[in-house]
Design an enzyme around this catalytic site. Structure first.
Site, PDB file in Angstrom:
ATOM      1  N   GLU A 187     -23.113 -85.683  60.507  1.00 36.04           N
ATOM      2  CA  GLU A 187     -23.128 -87.088  60.934  1.00 36.04           C
ATOM      3  C   GLU A 187     -22.867 -88.062  59.794  1.00 36.04           C
ATOM      4  O   GLU A 187     -23.636 -88.996  59.567  1.00 36.04           O
ATOM      5  CB  GLU A 187     -24.478 -87.408  61.601  1.00 36.04           C
ATOM      6  CG  GLU A 187     -24.718 -86.594  62.869  1.00 36.04           C
ATOM      7  CD  GLU A 187     -26.024 -86.947  63.552  1.00 36.04           C
ATOM      8  OE1 GLU A 187     -26.040 -86.983  64.794  1.00 36.04           O
ATOM      9  OE2 GLU A 187     -27.034 -87.193  62.845  1.00 36.04           O
TER      10      GLU A 187
HETATM   11  C1  LIG Z   1     -27.586 -81.702  62.770  1.00 38.67           C
HETATM   12  C2  LIG Z   1     -28.242 -82.740  63.654  1.00 38.67           C
HETATM   13  O1  LIG Z   1     -28.718 -82.422  64.730  1.00 38.67           O
HETATM   14  N1  LIG Z   1     -28.290 -84.011  63.179  1.00 38.67           N
HETATM   15  C3  LIG Z   1     -29.041 -85.031  63.934  1.00 38.67           C
HETATM   16  N2  LIG Z   1     -28.598 -84.937  65.345  1.00 38.67           N
HETATM   17  C4  LIG Z   1     -29.496 -85.427  66.373  1.00 38.67           C
HETATM   18  C5  LIG Z   1     -30.897 -84.906  66.161  1.00 38.67           C
HETATM   19  C6  LIG Z   1     -31.835 -85.327  67.285  1.00 38.67           C
HETATM   20  O2  LIG Z   1     -31.547 -84.597  68.459  1.00 38.67           O
HETATM   21  C7  LIG Z   1     -31.407 -85.383  64.799  1.00 38.67           C
HETATM   22  O3  LIG Z   1     -31.447 -86.783  64.723  1.00 38.67           O
HETATM   23  C8  LIG Z   1     -30.531 -84.795  63.695  1.00 38.67           C
HETATM   24  O4  LIG Z   1     -30.895 -85.372  62.451  1.00 38.67           O
END
Ligand SMILES: CC(=O)N[C@H]1NC[C@H](CO)[C@H](O)[C@@H]1O
Length: 503
Positions: free
Chosen positions: A302
């Site tokens: 992200e």
């Molecule tokens: C690799 C990943 O999952 N990154 C983010 N994605 C959404 C998650 C919540 O469901 C968390 O915020 C996490 O930090």
């Protein structure tokens, strides 16, 4: 109350008969045989499993009748060939054979790790009859895990999780044969890791000075996990998810610009500044010493490019490097530098899938964790590039819904993609992730268990063990066993009850 005594996860090969033996709980002996090199891991496991299997001695209970010793099982003899390793690794052998015939029971393994897994299985075969009596059916089990990496991710940043709760979860993991604790220990919101070299990172980045993992706490967790055959893999996620790093490490984060001037906000780590890599080298040098596992998780998920795009220094850097406006190349540049730093400390690394999706070249032994939608195509892509791969996409337990959601987790398979057998073999397992946005000490256990048990069986048992209807009764029995053992494992199959409900 007799139950089927079908272990969870289901063993690979199991034959059991209706022949039932009493178990002499009070005087039961766990012991290694003459040729087996005892070690702290097995000695401590014997103490734990005496309690897990039998609970308090009958002299503390009014009504425990003493079984007729003649045909009671009163000993489990453990044998393994190799001297104990200190730590479980991706190469460890967790296979074992468990035989209960007549009034002896034997547990044979190649390594102490198989003995640990067999002890858990044995404890699940011993059935409490109430009033302190126990029975066990004549059984032969030959067992080994389908996947070597069977992980649980917990997030100590979005909400802090106490050492006590982390230990309770590690014990629950061991009783479900999970073997990796993926400790997502810091993130944007808080930095509870107490760094030796950069103590200000938690002083300024933690929620407050109670919500801290001291070095003693960290070694406490690593040791608690070690003797249960659980690897502790820390994640220090970057270049994104690093807001909490910035207050202690000036210039580390990218300054975001608006209309030509710094707008007061910060973005991902600044990949254009040499000082970033000097910090990362020193910080990950420390991390490499603190955590004994070969692997460190470096994140890479992200990454929002907008702040990098707004910063004139980075625009200039991009031109110097010939990256033009392609910020994936900048992210690749950063990740490759970071991966080289971690490799220089002789550590391996895990990364989230975006690093590969954005085209970064990474070392051959990298483990890529697939977490986003479209995982079937992603598994095929990542394994076709030759990387070891983990599946997490189906198993984000921080997403909750009404009803028996364990069925969806149970039927998701990490090798369900089009690929060669070589590609399938690159899938080393998976992880269930319980992110902390809405999870803390108050609900971490009940939100994780027994939903995670469905994933434990997916990752341990044979691929063919995938019928929800065949598993439903066993899941309920497993939940009641966890409740009896003191875990707040929530109801999973609608109305019902457990024989023992007040742990
Ligand atoms: C690799 C990943 O999952 N990154 C983010 N994605 C959404 C998650 C919540 O469901 C968390 O915020 C996490 O930090």
């Amino acid at each position: 109350v007799a139950t089927s005594g079908s272990p969870w996860p289901l063993p690979r090969n199991m034959t059991t008969s209706q022949v039932q033996y009493q178990v002499n709980a009070d005087d039961f002996k766990f012991t290694v045989d003459a040729g087996t090199p005892a070690c702290d891991i097995i000695i401590q496991a014997f103490v734990r499993y005496k309690w897990i299997t039998f609970g308090p001695r009958s002299d503390t209970l009014k009504f425990r009748r003493r079984p007729n010793k003649a045909n009671a099982v009163n000993q489990l003899t453990v044998h393994y060939d190799k001297p104990c390793d200190q730590y479980l690794s991706l190469e460890s052998d967790e296979s074992y054979t468990l035989a209960v015939t007549g009034n002896t029971a034997t547990l044979t393994a190649n390594e102490v790790w198989g003995a640990l897994r067999g002890l858990e299985t044995f404890s699940q075969l011993v059935l409490p009859q109430g009033s302190g009596m126990f029975v066990i059916n004549s059984t032969l089990i030959r067992d080994a895990p389908r996947f070597k990496h069977r992980g649980v991710l917990l997030d100590g940043s979005r909400h802090f999780l106490s050492v006590l709760k982390l230990k309770e979860n590690l014990e629950a993991m061991a009783q479900n044969k999970f073997n990796v604790f993926h400790w997502h220990i810091v993130d944007d919101q808080a930095f509870p890791y107490e760094s030796i070299r950069f103590p200000n990172m938690s002083k300024l980045g933690a929620y407050d000075d109670n919500h801290i993992y001291s070095q003693a706490d960290i070694q406490d967790i690593i040791e608690f996990a070690r003797v249960r055959g659980i690897r502790v893999v820390p994640e220090f996620d970057s270049p994104g998810h690093t807001q909490s790093w910035g207050s202690a490490i000036s210039n580390l984060l990218t300054k975001c610009y608006n209309n030509g001037s710094f707008d007061g906000s910060y973005g991902p780590v600044n990949p254009a500044d040499e000082s970033s890599y000097n910090f990362l080298d020193s910080f990950f040098g420390e991390v490499a010493n603190v955590f004994p596992d070969h692997y460190i998780h470096l994140g890479g998920d992200e990454v929002d490019f907008s702040c990098w795009e707004s910063n004139p220094e980075i625009t200039e850097f991009m031109q110097d490097k010939g990256f033009g406006k392609n910020y994936s190349l900048l992210e690749e540049f950063y990740m490759q530098n970071l991966l080289n730093i971690v490799s220089s400390y002789k550590k391996g690394y895990l990364i989230w899938q975006e690093v590969i999706d954005n085209g970064a070249k990474v070392a051959a032994d990298t483990v890529v964790e697939v977490w986003k939608g479209g995982y079937i195509a992603e598994l095929a892509k990542v394994t076709s590039l030759g990387y070891k791969t983990l599946l997490s996409s189906c198993w984000y337990l921080d997403y909750i819904s009404y009803g028996s959601d364990w069925r969806n987790y149970y039927t998701c398979d990490p090798q369900n993609f089009n690929g060669t057998s070589a590609q399938k073999a690159l899938v080393i397992g998976g992880e269930t992730c319980l992110w902390g946005e809405y999870v803390d000490d108050t609900n971490v256990i009940s939100r994780l268990w027994p939903r995670a048990s469905a994933i434990a069986e997916r990752l341990w048992s044979d691929e063919s063990v995938n019928s929800v209807s065949a598993a439903e009764g066993r899941m309920e029995e497993h939940r009641c066993r966890m409740v009896r053992r003191g875990f707040n494992a929530q109801p999973m199959n609608g109305p019902g009850f457990c024989p023992v409900e007040f742990p």
